[in-house]
Design an enzyme around this catalytic site. Structure first.
Site: not given
Ligand code: UGA
Length: 434
Positions: A276, A271-273
């Protein structure tokens, strides 16, 4: 300190329990009654190693009473500092959707209108540079009728917790980043982190909110790009018949490179890299700057699943054939399938006309929501049974122990995207970058 945490997702809940464990009095504020009830019963509302114990220790009937939850925003009035831990999902154009953050800031501002004394508001969610100063602060000011820096303080404190090891990461941080636009807010943030800094001896970075916001993106963008670079080099290694893991072990001995995040393969998810990197590219482009390296890192990551499948194509015409996909979670130790590399792998197999049978030890239910009509096996061995090929997408330890299960394949072709399977006689084995 008396702390309130708005938002009880994986960051908000973990941080709240960890703050309580440091000795603070903490209240989680969330709209979800089920989450609130779970915390007040002493039950962790989500799966995270070490979290059930912490929530039971501090919120349960037997707990210290230092952790509680409520749906009522007025709880923030009895606290000194509020952390905003609300989600910032991705818009279709890759920018971040601030609507939940803005609504939370508005409700917090309205509540703070009734607080006679100073309060510090800290943004913890990942937001692009300038968001705290230009979007959140004006909303809190407008709704509370108070002036930032005079009647309330504003800070930004990015988190660097990994799913699956979040409690451990909280307790042993590489750094604590405290961004503040006024001295008093910085003082409050220092007081919150003082027990952690004392016990972990983590370096503290004191800066302004814009820089703190950028540090979070730079951290994730750097790590994601590091993996893309090792994947790029790994693809070159494969062409030359060289083992990329041997090369990675050697270059990792150089302190300037470091040994971590050099595992090449099918790429990064979660859910981040993915969110983002795209968000900071989109924010940079909005300024007129074209971030070429970061854009290439994302493109390479998008292409790795297709490389995996093309290796399978070299051995099997998958159309109409049963193909096993081992691993659905975006990494081992979690049931999270968001942006998992298994998604493009399954899509690619289906486009080729393959009959996909998928297996994961814990993430099947989540992947079923994404692909309801897929066949899901009860075990890796059941997925391999009768399969004309297998691809490995997640490095679960149990896959390393697979042995005789390969004998039941119709065509024993295995393409490993994570270097978890042992080579063995009778199996045609292809590593993605080795
Ligand atoms: C990541 C960062 O590591 C955290 O520091 C950050 O706080 C978090 O994002 C966030 O922004 O909230 P996370 O997404 O939980 O944490 O997962 P990681 O353990 O970093 O793995 C990300 C992806 O990279 C996974 O798909 C993993 O399989 C892949 N990866 C990791 C590799 O392909 N190779 C490696 O060598 C390491």
């Amino acid at each position: 300190m008396e702390i309130s945490i708005v938002g009880s997702g994986y960051v908000g809940t973990t941080v709240a329990a960890c703050f309580a464990d440091l000795g603070h009095d903490v209240v989680n504020v969330d709209v979800d009654e089920e989450i609130v009830t779970a915390i007040n019963d002493g039950d962790a509302p989500l799966h995270e190693e070490g979290l059930p114990e912490l929530v039971a220790d501090h919120a349960g009937p037997e707990g210290t009473g230092r952790l509680r939850a409520t749906t009522d925003y007025t709880a923030v009035l009895d606290t000194d500092v509020t952390f905003l831990c609300l989600p910032t999902p991705q818009n279709d154009d890759s920018s971040i959707d601030l609507s939940v953050m803005e609504a939370g800031a508005a409700q917090l501002g309205q509540t703070l209108a009734d607080k006679p004394d100073w309060h510090t508001v800290v943004v913890k969610s990942t937001v692009v540079p300038g968001t705290t100063e230009e979007a959140i602060t004006p909303i809190v000011e407008a709704e509370s009728g108070k002036r930032a820096g005079e009647e309330f303080g504003i800070g930004m404190n990015p988190e660097f917790l990994r799913e699956g090891t979040a409690v451990d990461d909280f307790r042993n941080p590489d750094k604590v980043v405290l961004g503040a636009d006024d001295e008093r807010a910085l003082g409050d943030m220092c007081a919150v982190f003082e027990p952690l800094i004392g016990q972990s001896e983590a370096p503290v970075v004191e800066t302004d909110t814009r820089t703190a916001e950028m540090i979070k993106y730079a951290n994730n963008a750097f790590l994601a790009s590091k993996i893309s670079l090792i994947n790029d080099l790994g693809n070159i290694c494969k062409e030359f018949g060289i083992d990329a893991y041997e090369v990675a072990d050697a270059i990792g001995l150089d302190d300037r490179i470091g040994e971590q995040f050099l595992r090449s393969g099918v790429g990064w998810g979660g859910s981040c890299f993915p969110k983002d990197t795209r968000a900071i590219i989109s924010a940079a482009e909005a300024t007129g700057y074209d971030p070429t390296v970061l854009t290439a890192a994302v493109e390479l990551n998008d292409h790795q699943p297709e490389r995996l499948l093309s290796l399978l194509d070299d051995h099997v015409d998958v159309a109409g054939k049963r193909i096993a996909v081992l691993g659905l979670a975006f990494k081992p130790g979690t049931d999270d399938v968001r942006n998992s590399r298994a998604i493009p792998v399954i899509e690619g197999l289906r486009e080729r006309g393959a009959e996909v049978v998928a297996y994961d030890p814990v993430a099947t239910a989540n992947m079923r929501e994404r692909f309801p009509n897929l066949e899901y096996a009860e075990s890796a061995a059941a997925a391999l049974d009768g399969a004309h090929g297998a691809v490995v997408v997640t490095d679960w330890d149990e896959f390393a122990a697979l042995d005789e299960a390969f004998d039941a394949m119709a065509d024993p072709v295995v393409v490993d995207g994570r270097r978890i399977i042992e080579r063995r006689d009778g199996v045609i084995y292809e590593g993605l970058t080795w």
